[in-house]
Design an enzyme around this catalytic site. Sequence first.
Site, PDB file in Angstrom:
ATOM      1  N   PRO A  75       0.763  -1.251   0.000  1.00  0.00           N
ATOM      2  CA  PRO A  75       0.000   0.000   0.000  1.00  0.00           C
ATOM      3  C   PRO A  75       0.793   1.300   0.000  1.00  0.00           C
ATOM      4  CG  PRO A  75      -1.036  -1.577   1.465  1.00  0.00           C
ATOM      5  CD  PRO A  75       0.267  -2.182   1.036  1.00  0.00           C
ATOM      6  N   THR A 107       3.039   2.205  -5.544  1.00  0.00           N
ATOM      7  CA  THR A 107       3.029   3.629  -5.842  1.00  0.00           C
ATOM      8  C   THR A 107       3.270   4.381  -4.541  1.00  0.00           C
ATOM      9  OG1 THR A 107       1.504   3.346  -7.690  1.00  0.00           O
ATOM     10  CG2 THR A 107       1.694   5.550  -6.771  1.00  0.00           C
ATOM     11  N   LYS A 190       5.018   7.822 -12.711  1.00  0.00           N
ATOM     12  CA  LYS A 190       3.736   7.254 -12.291  1.00  0.00           C
ATOM     13  C   LYS A 190       2.890   8.284 -11.553  1.00  0.00           C
ATOM     14  CE  LYS A 190       0.462   4.351 -11.389  1.00  0.00           C
ATOM     15  NZ  LYS A 190       0.536   3.302 -10.362  1.00  0.00           N
ATOM     16  N   LYS A 265      -4.579   8.398  -1.417  1.00  0.00           N
ATOM     17  CA  LYS A 265      -3.121   8.273  -1.359  1.00  0.00           C
ATOM     18  C   LYS A 265      -2.481   8.755  -2.663  1.00  0.00           C
ATOM     19  CE  LYS A 265      -0.776   4.869  -2.714  1.00  0.00           C
ATOM     20  NZ  LYS A 265      -0.119   3.565  -3.005  1.00  0.00           N
TER      21      LYS A 265
END
Length: 316
Positions: A75, A107, A190, A265
């Site tokens: 996560p 990520t 990303k 997030k």
Amino acid sequence: MEGDFAFIGLGVMGYAMAGNIRKKIPPTTTLFINDIYQPSCDRFVAEFQNFGPIVVAASAREAAANSKVLISIIPDAKDVRKVYLDEHDGVVAAPSDPQRLMIECSTIDAKSTIEVGNFLKHANAGIYVDAPVSGGVPGALAGTLAFLVGHKPPVPEENQSNKIASVIALMGDPKKFFYCGKLGAGLAAKISNNYLSCTVLLATAEAMAIGIKSGIDKKLLYDVIHNSTGQSWMLDNVCPVPGVIDHVPSSNNYQPGFKSQMMIKDVTLGIEAGKETGIDPTMAQAALEVYKRAAVDPQCADRDGSSVYLHIGGPV
């Protein structure tokens, strides 16, 4: 590729990615898996054991100690640090192996991955590469993910870069592999992509809600936007209105999906990156407030999968 594999993180994305690895590596190669949620491990073994041996590792240390290639998708940054740097149960606690390849697909912020990578390098733990993915759950299931790799591109006679390419080809489409040059650069790319996709998704949901509430048939509205300047990947693959596109989460009881909490997030990472680079992240700041409301909406909070894309702007 010689040696056994390990996969850490059997969330929705990781489960599908690990499944493709187990299907595609030799049937004599062992796949070690690790996740904090034991039922995910048990379900994975039951589903994929016919493709070859699967061992549930008790820790990241155990997974790393038994593998030459380790892939993780977890996560957030604190979880990545725990998996790799915990002195008792982390990868760094496994026996040193300078040839171990570690591909980290989470990520997180680029600064954290650089710090983790440098620590592992000095600990002689192996080769650590950031390789975040794009393509969502559909891409993970199909094995067609894009990979944004914090490493130089493969060249003839260069074993390390070619090994990276071979491993990610088990989970993605080589036509969508982007080599960004150095550690942390894959994540920078990303985060920029997610900044755009997260805000475009909100605009798509609101536009669809406005059109449908104005009396436009939902499929007609989709066709109009798909063939006009509003067309986007998010419209075609995460359309928020059920019954418009068969394969999207909204038409499948929001499975497979991506939780609103995770969108918070991703948007936050974009805001932080914007501020660090001197860019005023106005779009992401507005999107963040919407995702925060969505994350606590009862129509979202009770779901196990995707967020309430449909309910942004009101039920339609």
